[in-house]
Write an enzyme that holds these catalytic residues in place. Structure first.
Site, short mmCIF file in Angstrom:
data_model
loop_
_atom_site.label_atom_id
_atom_site.label_comp_id
_atom_site.label_asym_id
_atom_site.label_seq_id
_atom_site.Cartn_x
_atom_site.Cartn_y
_atom_site.Cartn_z
N ASP A 1 -0.07 5.06 0.87
CA ASP A 1 -0.31 6.02 1.95
C ASP A 1 -0.41 5.33 3.30
O ASP A 1 -1.23 4.45 3.50
CB ASP A 1 -1.59 6.81 1.66
CG ASP A 1 -1.50 7.59 0.36
OD1 ASP A 1 -0.44 8.17 0.09
OD2 ASP A 1 -2.49 7.61 -0.40
N ASP B 1 0.87 -1.16 0.00
CA ASP B 1 0.00 0.00 0.00
C ASP B 1 0.91 1.22 0.00
O ASP B 1 2.07 1.12 0.41
CB ASP B 1 -0.88 -0.03 1.26
CG ASP B 1 -1.67 1.24 1.44
OD1 ASP B 1 -2.37 1.64 0.49
OD2 ASP B 1 -1.59 1.83 2.53
#
Length: 181
Positions: free
Chosen positions: A10, A8
């Site tokens: 953020d 991922d």
């Protein structure tokens, strides 16, 4: 077959900032460079998979996102860390601009972005991982047949209790290395 860690963005690679889309606001999370280098030493390659509903909401454009991701990849390259690809989902099921307002296979927890990467890069699913700071990241990994690890940066501490019985948990990306080595 390749061993890959799906990441991922953020809250995992960079410090979580609401609808981040400008390079000047980008900051790496703690131990990202060290963790990625250590994981690379184990033979892992990296793919970024990120939900970007800010595009659907009209906060920034796909070009803004591509520019930011390109700068992130260039910066990681300076540390001899390569990203195979940055996949993103610009959609939101209920909010935003009409062209992006839809349910899709790519928005995590759906596994669309991961499955695309698995197919394109001939990835060994049994020896690959999904790493993220949200339950949707972990579920996307699980839905793609990967082992998932929650990292306690970003939103990770907020969801830790909810997922602790089902998923491995690491403090940060350097701790992920220690877990899987």
């Amino acid at each position: 077959m390749r061993k890959v860690i799906f990441l991922d963005r953020d809250g995992t690679i960079n410090i979580e900032k609401s609808y981040l889309h400008k390079w000047e606001d980008f900051e790496f999370e703690i131990n990202v460079i060290e963790g990625l280098k250590a994981l690379k030493s184990l033979g892992y390659e990296f793919i970024v998979v990120t939900n970007q509903s800010g595009i659907a909401r009209g906060y920034y454009t796909e070009e803004d996102l591509k520019t930011l991701n390109s700068e992130m990849v260039k910066k990681l390259n300076e540390y001899d860390i390569d990203i195979l690809e940055c996949y993103y989902c610009p959609h939101h099921p209920e909010k935003g601009l009409e062209e992006y307002k839809k349910s899709c296979d790519c928005r995590k927890p759906n596994p669309g972005m991961l499955l695309e990467g698995i197919k394109k890069y001939n990835i060994d699913v049994k020896n690959s991982f999904m790493i993220g700071d949200k339950k949707s990241d972990l579920e996307a990994g699980k839905n793609a047949g990967l082992k998932s690890i929650l990292i306690l940066t970003g939103y990770g501490k907020k969801v830790e209790k909810e997922v602790e019985s089902e998923y491995l948990i690491a403090q940060d990306l350097l701790d992920v290395y220690k877990l899987i080595k």
